[in-house]
Scaffold this active site. Structure first.
Site, mmCIF file in Angstrom:
data_model
loop_
_atom_site.group_PDB
_atom_site.id
_atom_site.type_symbol
_atom_site.label_atom_id
_atom_site.label_comp_id
_atom_site.label_asym_id
_atom_site.label_seq_id
_atom_site.Cartn_x
_atom_site.Cartn_y
_atom_site.Cartn_z
ATOM 1 N N LYS A 209 0.875 -1.178 0.000
ATOM 2 C CA LYS A 209 0.000 0.000 0.000
ATOM 3 C C LYS A 209 0.912 1.227 0.000
ATOM 4 O O LYS A 209 1.348 1.690 1.048
ATOM 5 C CB LYS A 209 -0.867 -0.043 1.255
ATOM 6 C CG LYS A 209 -2.199 0.663 1.198
ATOM 7 C CD LYS A 209 -2.210 2.062 0.651
ATOM 8 C CE LYS A 209 -2.080 3.151 1.683
ATOM 9 N NZ LYS A 209 -1.853 4.488 1.085
ATOM 10 N N CYS A 325 12.841 11.823 7.551
ATOM 11 C CA CYS A 325 12.585 11.577 8.965
ATOM 12 C C CYS A 325 13.838 11.880 9.776
ATOM 13 O O CYS A 325 13.773 12.239 10.936
ATOM 14 C CB CYS A 325 12.141 10.147 9.172
ATOM 15 S SG CYS A 325 13.218 8.981 8.365
HETATM 16 P P1 NAD Z 1 1.613 9.246 6.736
HETATM 17 O O1 NAD Z 1 1.532 8.684 8.090
HETATM 18 O O2 NAD Z 1 0.700 10.358 6.381
HETATM 19 O O3 NAD Z 1 1.349 8.099 5.661
HETATM 20 C C1 NAD Z 1 2.106 6.900 5.618
HETATM 21 C C2 NAD Z 1 1.253 5.803 5.023
HETATM 22 O O4 NAD Z 1 0.179 5.505 5.906
HETATM 23 C C3 NAD Z 1 0.608 6.170 3.688
HETATM 24 O O5 NAD Z 1 0.682 5.052 2.834
HETATM 25 C C4 NAD Z 1 -0.813 6.466 4.074
HETATM 26 O O6 NAD Z 1 -1.737 6.270 3.037
HETATM 27 C C5 NAD Z 1 -1.032 5.455 5.188
HETATM 28 N N1 NAD Z 1 -2.150 5.755 6.085
HETATM 29 C C6 NAD Z 1 -2.678 6.964 6.394
HETATM 30 N N2 NAD Z 1 -3.719 6.824 7.254
HETATM 31 C C7 NAD Z 1 -3.852 5.508 7.487
HETATM 32 C C8 NAD Z 1 -4.726 4.720 8.301
HETATM 33 N N3 NAD Z 1 -5.678 5.282 9.042
HETATM 34 N N4 NAD Z 1 -4.570 3.385 8.316
HETATM 35 C C9 NAD Z 1 -3.591 2.809 7.611
HETATM 36 N N5 NAD Z 1 -2.741 3.480 6.827
HETATM 37 C C10 NAD Z 1 -2.855 4.814 6.753
HETATM 38 O O7 NAD Z 1 3.139 9.675 6.514
HETATM 39 P P2 NAD Z 1 3.801 10.354 5.228
HETATM 40 O O8 NAD Z 1 3.375 11.781 5.147
HETATM 41 O O9 NAD Z 1 3.622 9.501 4.021
HETATM 42 O O10 NAD Z 1 5.356 10.288 5.609
HETATM 43 C C11 NAD Z 1 5.998 11.230 6.387
HETATM 44 C C12 NAD Z 1 6.210 10.718 7.802
HETATM 45 O O11 NAD Z 1 6.925 9.501 7.778
HETATM 46 C C13 NAD Z 1 7.043 11.638 8.675
HETATM 47 O O12 NAD Z 1 6.486 11.689 9.958
HETATM 48 C C14 NAD Z 1 8.408 10.952 8.717
HETATM 49 O O13 NAD Z 1 9.194 11.275 9.837
HETATM 50 C C15 NAD Z 1 8.008 9.522 8.698
HETATM 51 N N6 NAD Z 1 9.090 8.660 8.219
HETATM 52 C C16 NAD Z 1 9.754 7.878 9.124
HETATM 53 C C17 NAD Z 1 10.799 7.069 8.709
HETATM 54 C C18 NAD Z 1 11.552 6.201 9.679
HETATM 55 O O14 NAD Z 1 12.297 5.340 9.232
HETATM 56 N N7 NAD Z 1 11.399 6.381 10.977
HETATM 57 C C19 NAD Z 1 11.166 7.053 7.354
HETATM 58 C C20 NAD Z 1 10.462 7.864 6.464
HETATM 59 C C21 NAD Z 1 9.423 8.647 6.897
#
Ligand code: NAD
Length: 534
Positions: A209, A325
């Site tokens: 996804k 991140c």
């Molecule tokens: P996001 O949480 O908005 O989305 C991530 C994924 O979750 C997407 O595929 C989204 O469609 C899905 N999602 C959203 N709502 C959901 C739900 N209710 N149920 C299941 N899935 C759902 O994050 P983003 O904007 O895509 O990414 C940025 C964030 O990711 C930042 O906070 C960043 O720090 C973090 N990040 C962390 C790492 C790490 O390794 N720690 C790496 C990259 C990004």
């Protein structure tokens, strides 16, 4: 290895790929469930953040029913895939890596358009995806064979020598089952590939996804899996809205494992839902791996090499517009070098070229979408209340064309200010005073997160203290704090930065398996008669 754009042939390859990919943009991608491709009424439209009117592509947007279908297909494919030898599964991963090498610049060019990644960032993401395939292929072979325990493994004088003659003991691993891989957009190929290949190598089947903002590069990954002949149903491609298809996957009782990387609120919600669903099922306790956000700091000590510190902070704070991140969003600077450091920092950040991601000189490209743009703008307003704005780089006419925000620096920020505590995910840096290293470490540790951190110092005693007292998942001393490499800097945080063990590290695959011990009494008493042997 990273691409060296100082070489003319690399520049030419990238230019050619950008042109080729640009001419092919706008195609529609359907869901892939087993052998079938499905379309939906609702569509996702992926646009180029550098140029808002450019459609990179459209995809179907999966419904909860299609999530149900995909889980059934992935479950049906599980038995055969889990029984496939780990060497064979690893071989598929290596073929995927080779396919990525073969179309390296095309994949990178697609990320330039879909995610606004400047050249070096885009090519770096493809390198990392390849590394994940190779690393997990090798790591799975090491792990899945299991290891003898008790007699064979025991060392004679070791207190753990539980040798029992006449008995063989072995610790082995089984795949968990159907894995939902829910990925972010900021490392659109690497993170999706990493979570997916870890699950595959260990014998799980996968539903991918991807994030709403990056479904087209994910479709290319799905095509690669099809091209290399991965059996149908082993990986399925389900772009769609997080709240619909993502949530449906998390709630499904047959999804054993959720590998998530993204924001803190979504990660925590997934963890809670998974626990609730597990409580009402008599099937299994879902395993959640949730890699989440950060509020990362770099400490600049009084004896730091300021040339290095300025370069390290600038790169960490403004590379990919602060949308990593691992990005630095707080610089904690000791009073004795505060003014001197700031003067240089501001000028260095001001000199960063802001522009469309396909321009080779761009360092700061656009932010991902209108929502991000609005969120960052509102934090800039907050920053003006909470600190002194010393840099607000103007983007001029670019603002009309895409989601551009230039580097912003706020100084004299209180450690408890919102811009010093909340993840902003944009090109914005808060600079905070500290009287000495004690105070600097206290400030650095005083956030909800623990992902990356940096320390610039030339004092061996201070470096030693940092190594002990600086509580982050990835600590970098005297260098920038982004760009962890697979295998070399296993990556991930703790506290509100995540639950999970280190992507690209030796423990990562253990999360995708269930351990099993097999004990055989080898002291046979007689033999079965030959007619009973089949
Ligand atoms: P996001 O949480 O908005 O989305 C991530 C994924 O979750 C997407 O595929 C989204 O469609 C899905 N999602 C959203 N709502 C959901 C739900 N209710 N149920 C299941 N899935 C759902 O994050 P983003 O904007 O895509 O990414 C940025 C964030 O990711 C930042 O906070 C960043 O720090 C973090 N990040 C962390 C790492 C790490 O390794 N720690 C790496 C990259 C990004």
């Amino acid at each position: 290895p990273p691409v060296d754009f100082a070489k003319e042939e690399s520049r030419q390859a990238m230019e050619a790929a950008l042109q080729k990919v640009r001419e092919q943009l706008g195609k529609h991608q359907r869901l892939v469930i087993g052998e079938e491709h499905h379309d939906t009424q609702e569509k996702l439209t992926s646009i180029d953040p550098s140029q808002k009117d450019r459609v990179v592509g459209t995809t179907a947007s999966a419904t909860a029913e299609q999530a149900e279908q995909a889980v059934a297909i992935a479950k049906a494919a599980l038995g055969k895939w889990a029984a496939t030898s780990v060497e064979e599964r690893a071989d598929y991963l290596r073929r995927a890596a080779q396919a990525m090498r073969d179309q390296f610049f095309d994949l990178a060019a697609l990320e330039v358009y879909e995610c606004g990644k400047p050249w070096r960032e885009a090519t770096g993401d493809i390198c990392e995806a390849i590394d994940f395939c190779e690393y997990y292929a090798a790591a799975a072979i090491d792990l899945m064979g299991g290891s003898p325990t008790g007699s064979e493994a025991a060392i004679e004088d070791d207190a753990r020598n539980f040798d029992a003659p006449g008995e063989d003991n072995r610790l082995t691993y089984l795949p968990r089952g159907v894995a939902a891989v829910i990925a972010p957009w900021n490392f659109p190929l690497a993170i999706l590939t990493g979570m997916t290949t870890a699950a595959l190598a260990t014998g799980n089947t996968v539903i991918m996804k991807p994030a709403e903002q990056s479904p087209i590069i994910a479709a290319r990954l799905m095509e690669i899996f099809i091209e290399i002949g991965l059996p149908p149903g082993v990986v399925n491609y389900l772009p769609g809205r997080g709240e619909t298809v993502g949530a449906a996957l998390v709630e499904h009782p047959d999804v054993a494992l959720i590998a998530f990387t993204g924001s803190r609120p979504v990660g925590l919600a997934i963890n809670r839902t998974a626990a609730e669903v597990s409580a009402s099922s008599n099937n299994m306790v879902k395993r959640v791996i949730a890699e989440m956000g950060g509020k990362n700091a770099i400490i600049v000590d009084s004896d730091a090499d300021l040339d290095e510190a300025v370069a390290g902070v600038v790169k960490s704070a403004f590379g990919y517009s602060g949308q990593k991140c691992s990005a630095c969003s707080r610089a904690i600077v000791l009073d004795s070098v505060y003014d001197q450091f700031l003067d240089r920092l501001v000028e260095a950040a001001r000199s960063l070229p802001v522009g469309p991601a396909d321009d080779p000189k761009t360092i700061v490209g656009p932010v991902i979408d209108s929502q991000s743009f609005d969120r960052i703008q509102s934090y800039i307003e907050v920053g003006r209340q909470e600190g002194r704005e010393v840099l607000a780089a103007d983007v001029g006419l670019l603002a009309k064309q895409g989601y551009f925000i230039g580097p912003h620096i706020f100084v004299d920020v209180s450690p408890n200010a919102r811009i010093a505590q909340e993840e902003i995910f944009g090109p914005m840096l808060a600079v905070i005073h500290a009287a000495d290293l004690d105070e600097a470490l206290d400030i650095a540790n005083a956030t909800d997160y623990a992902l990356t951190g940096g320390l610039f110092s030339r004092s061996p005693a201070h470096i030693d203290r940092g190594m002990v007292e600086y509580r982050v998942g990835n600590l970098y001393v005297n260098r920038n704090i982004t760009g962890a490499l697979v295998g070399r800097q296993p990556f991930g945080g703790f506290r509100m930065s995540g639950i999970g063990s280190k992507a690209g590290g030796p423990d990562y695959l253990l999360q995708f398996v269930v351990p099993r011990t097999i004990t055989e009494n080898t002291m046979r008493r007689g033999f079965a008669p030959p007619e009973l042997e089949s």
